[in-house]
Design a protein around this motif. Structure first.
Motif, PDB file in Angstrom:
ATOM      1  N   ILE A 273       6.156   3.973   3.013  1.00 52.07           N
ATOM      2  CA  ILE A 273       4.710   3.870   3.138  1.00 52.07           C
ATOM      3  C   ILE A 273       4.137   3.005   2.020  1.00 52.07           C
ATOM      4  O   ILE A 273       3.080   2.395   2.152  1.00 52.07           O
ATOM      5  CB  ILE A 273       4.061   5.271   3.139  1.00 52.07           C
ATOM      6  N   LYS A 313       8.026   2.039  10.112  1.00 43.53           N
ATOM      7  CA  LYS A 313       7.824   2.592   8.778  1.00 43.53           C
ATOM      8  C   LYS A 313       8.675   3.835   8.511  1.00 43.53           C
ATOM      9  O   LYS A 313       9.021   4.122   7.361  1.00 43.53           O
ATOM     10  CB  LYS A 313       6.343   2.946   8.583  1.00 43.53           C
ATOM     11  N   SER A 398      -2.145   3.175  14.405  1.00 42.02           N
ATOM     12  CA  SER A 398      -1.058   3.386  13.449  1.00 42.02           C
ATOM     13  C   SER A 398      -1.444   4.423  12.408  1.00 42.02           C
ATOM     14  O   SER A 398      -2.623   4.730  12.217  1.00 42.02           O
ATOM     15  CB  SER A 398      -0.672   2.064  12.785  1.00 42.02           C
ATOM     16  N   ASN A 400       0.144   4.468   9.117  1.00 42.80           N
ATOM     17  CA  ASN A 400       0.788   4.118   7.851  1.00 42.80           C
ATOM     18  C   ASN A 400      -0.205   3.953   6.703  1.00 42.80           C
ATOM     19  O   ASN A 400      -0.373   2.905   6.116  1.00 42.80           O
ATOM     20  CB  ASN A 400       1.644   2.845   8.001  1.00 42.80           C
TER      21      ASN A 400
END
Length: 434
Positions: A273, A313, A398, A400
């Motif tokens: 991350i 990720k 997303s 992340n």
């Protein structure tokens, strides 16, 4: 169009006033304004009113990577973050290197956007760094592109960079450079320093960024053109931009919220991350970019919102994609790092997150003062609120975010685009779109 009257807002964190929004414009600012018949009143007591935020550096991924983000979902996240205009970067699939693709992105924004979408055109065909893209055609298109960038890749060839700088002068464009000397960053994974050696990860030296910044400010001076430095991250880069401005070179620079707050020490966790380009830097670099933003060397805060699907990720560090999302948390990070520390006033926040990016990106309807006769792009922000970041709550496709589980200050309560709410009471207005 609907009429709204915002009551008792702290305009730029200074005087308390009412704002009347009619027909897409601010028609009056004052105390105890009379409400027209049928007007919707919004209680803004305790809230800071800012002009709608403008992001010069957003990745919306559409067309081609709709698994990560779309124009609709990305602009919904932007609206929740207080943004009324975003510049959509060119590294889509296909690349936005022709008039046809930038017009497609522009039209998607008009049809589905919760904020205005201004496409960024690629500098080179396919971002390959070999031949200039259709810069003039993109500038003349319906999208009226004025910012050109190969972001994600550096325009590393100095001859090509010079030609691009010369070309954009004809229509008052700007080249936004991703400053990364590729030969100095082969297989690089994190900031180069004692920690990269300790962790066994290939180092990403500060000089890889600084060498391109130094070269390009000299090219901009030689050509007499506008240069913008994307996601500046090192003390040396700040000093180079400061020197260039002292010489009268037409250079502007941005810093991301994550480079204002996070340091490379977080990489100890090996959590992907925190893998981002440019990498998280040292505490000394973080201090330097804060100083640069405070003294005006760095002109703007830009999110570099970079959404990725989970599989890109949720893997080992070396295989993970670079990038973080940041539209919904940007204003909170700026409050924590710059306002709460006394480095910036709310009026200066309006400059670095609205007026300056609008000026650099040449979006004249945005970044305007909160005054009668101006476009009604307004954000109402509660600086006293506290919230814990929960990735599942984001409007982005997303998840992340590097701030998961962190408590951050502040909350966007309302965002008005062309006088219409896209966010009200902290909640997206579902039928709203640009």
């Amino acid at each position: 169009m609907s009429t709204y009257i915002i009551r008792r807002a702290s305009v730029l964190g200074e005087q308390v006033a009412d704002l009347l929004l009619e027909d897409g414009r601010i028609t009056a600012v004052g105390t105890d304004l009379d409400a027209p018949e049928g007007a919707t009143e919004v209680d803004a007591e305790g809230l800071v009113a800012l002009p709608g935020l403008v992001d010069l550096h957003t990745h919306l991924r559409e067309p081609g990577r709709e698994d990560a983000e779309t124009v609709r979902t990305g602009t919904r996240a932007a609206a929740r973050g207080g943004f009324t205009c975003v510049h959509a970067m060119a590294n889509t699939e296909p690349v936005a290197d022709t008039a046809g693709v930038v017009e497609q992105v522009w039209r998607l924004g008009r049809e589905h956007g919760y904020c205005d979408v201004q496409p960024v055109g690629a500098v080179t065909i396919g971002l390959a760094g070999e031949r200039l893209a259709e810069l003039g055609a993109m500038a003349d298109s319906a999208a009226r592109v004025r910012v050109f960038s190969d972001d994600g890749k550096c325009v590393w060839d100095p001859v090509l960079m010079r030609r691009a700088l010369e070309y954009v002068k004809a229509f008052d464009g700007v080249v936004a450079q991703h400053a990364q000397e590729p030969r100095l960053t082969v297989d690089a994974q994190m900031n180069e320093g004692p920690l990269s050696g300790e962790l066994g990860l290939a180092g990403w030296p500060a000089v890889a960024e600084e060498a391109i910044v130094a070269r390009d400010v000299l090219l901009a001076e030689h050509v007499g053109s506008r240069l913008h430095v994307c996601h500046l991250s090192t003390r040396g880069s700040v000093e180079l931009v400061r020197w260039a401005k002292s010489r009268g070179i037409d250079v502007t620079a941005e810093v991301t919220p994550h480079h204002l707050l996070l340091t490379d020490d977080l990489v100890r966790s090996y959590d992907p991350i925190y893998k981002v380009n440019p990498p998280l830097r040292s505490a000394d670099d973080v201090a330097a970019v804060r100083e640069g933003l405070a003294d005006g060397t760095i002109d703007i805060v830009a999110t570099d919102h970079a959404p990725h699907p989970m599989e890109d990720k949720d893997c080992e560090w070396g295989a993970a994609a670079f990038g973080m999302i940041g539209l919904e948390t940007a204003l909170s990070i700026v409050q924590q790092t710059m306002v709460d520390t006394g480095a910036l006033t709310w009026a200066r926040v309006a400059e670095v997150m609205s007026a300056n990016p609008a000026r650099i990106g040449r979006v004249s309807e945005h970044g305007r003062p909160l005054a009668a006769g101006e476009p009604a792009h307004v954000v109402l922000y509660d600086p006293a609120a506290r919230r814990v970041v929960e990735p599942r709550d984001t409007a982005s496709l997303s998840r992340n975010t590097p701030y998961a589980g962190r408590e951050l200050p502040g909350r966007v309560v309302a965002t008005f685009l062309h006088g219409r709410p896209t966010v009200l009471g902290g909640t997206l207005v579902e039928e709203a779109h640009a």
